[in-house]
Design an enzyme around this catalytic site. Structure first.
Site, PDB file in Angstrom:
ATOM      1  CG  ASP A   1      -1.604   8.121   1.195  1.00  0.00           C
ATOM      2  OD1 ASP A   1      -0.473   8.456   0.823  1.00  0.00           O
ATOM      3  OD2 ASP A   1      -2.611   8.820   1.014  1.00  0.00           O
TER       4      ASP A   1
ATOM      5  CG  ASP B   1      -1.583   1.262   1.540  1.00  0.00           C
ATOM      6  OD1 ASP B   1      -2.234   1.791   0.629  1.00  0.00           O
ATOM      7  OD2 ASP B   1      -1.450   1.758   2.678  1.00  0.00           O
TER       8      ASP B   1
END
Length: 252
Positions: free
Chosen positions: A11, A9
């Site tokens: 953020d 991922d």
């Protein structure tokens, strides 16, 4: 040895929200991790935002796979793969009704402050921000605290579900100020259809609880999930993983 890929991922995992990747983490991934395993990224943001966060110079050469918008915009070894669009699934008329409801709801919403860009139209999803994506870094933190105390985003999602129960959509809260809306099945597990030939897919994400935008892929039977608390924790867990891989090599 098993063929392994690490899928990250963006953020909250490789970067702080909407910030650039930490230099030490980037260096570890490129100089150490990449020598042992393949690497990929999957984010809900569009490709331009991901480029800004991960230093766009040579980005497509640095990662084996790059998945923007949960994988609806996908690149493999610098080659763009076929994609789908949200309007092709929902239809323009229903999509406009949906957007009109969102704008009306936001217009009546009372918050400590509002800024601009409340809806961001992406290839495979809508990103909805009650406070507006144009807020400053400090305003992001203020809204996130207010949202935690008042469940603004969660209440917004429940209102949409009540208004459009017939639309087969998933609502996923991520980051500090917004949530994503996309057709069922178009969460981050969508990117897995592009990843083939690996014995282990290790996914690293921070929003892994129910309702978070990493939940489905973290819980997927196709991945080995790693819950992280931020970039520093990602680096810590990667070092542990590399040690385990090296121990297995020594045992062979």
């Amino acid at each position: 040895m098993s063929k392994i890929i690490c899928l990250f991922d963006v953020d909250g995992t490789l970067t702080e929200p909407q910030q650039e990747i930490n230099v030490n983490l980037d260096k570890y991934i490129q100089d150490i991790l990449k020598k042992q395993v393949d690497i990929a990224i999957v984010g809900g943001s569009d490709i331009n935002k991901i480029k800004c966060q991960l230093n766009q110079e040579n980005l497509f050469k640095k990662y084996n796979y790059i998945f923007a918008e949960n994988g609806l915009v996908a690149y493999k070894n610098n080659q763009k793969l076929q994609s789908e669009t949200i309007q092709s699934v929902i239809g323009e008329e229903k999509l406009q009704d949906f957007i009109n409801f969102i704008l009306c709801y936001i217009s009546e919403l009372k918050l400590p402050f509002k800024r601009g860009t409340f809806i961001e139209f992406r290839t495979g999803m809508l990103n909805i921000s009650p406070v507006g994506r144009n807020c400053t870094k400090e305003e992001r933190k203020r809204f996130n605290k207010y949202d935690t105390e008042n469940q603004i985003r969660e209440k917004f999602i429940q209102a949409i579900k009540k208004e459009f129960p017939h639309l087969l959509l998933t609502y996923s809260i991520g980051g500090e100020i917004s949530f994503d809306v996309f057709p069922n099945g178009w969460d981050k597990t969508y990117c897995l259809r592009h990843i083939e030939g690996y014995d282990e897919i290790h996914f690293f994400g921070d929003k892994t609880k129910i309702g978070g935008n990493d939940y489905e892929i973290y819980e997927s039977d196709l991945t080995i999930g790693h819950r992280v608390t931020g970039p520093a924790d990602t680096l810590r867990q990667l070092k542990i993983l590399i040690n385990l891989i090296n121990e297995k090599k020594m045992q062979r």
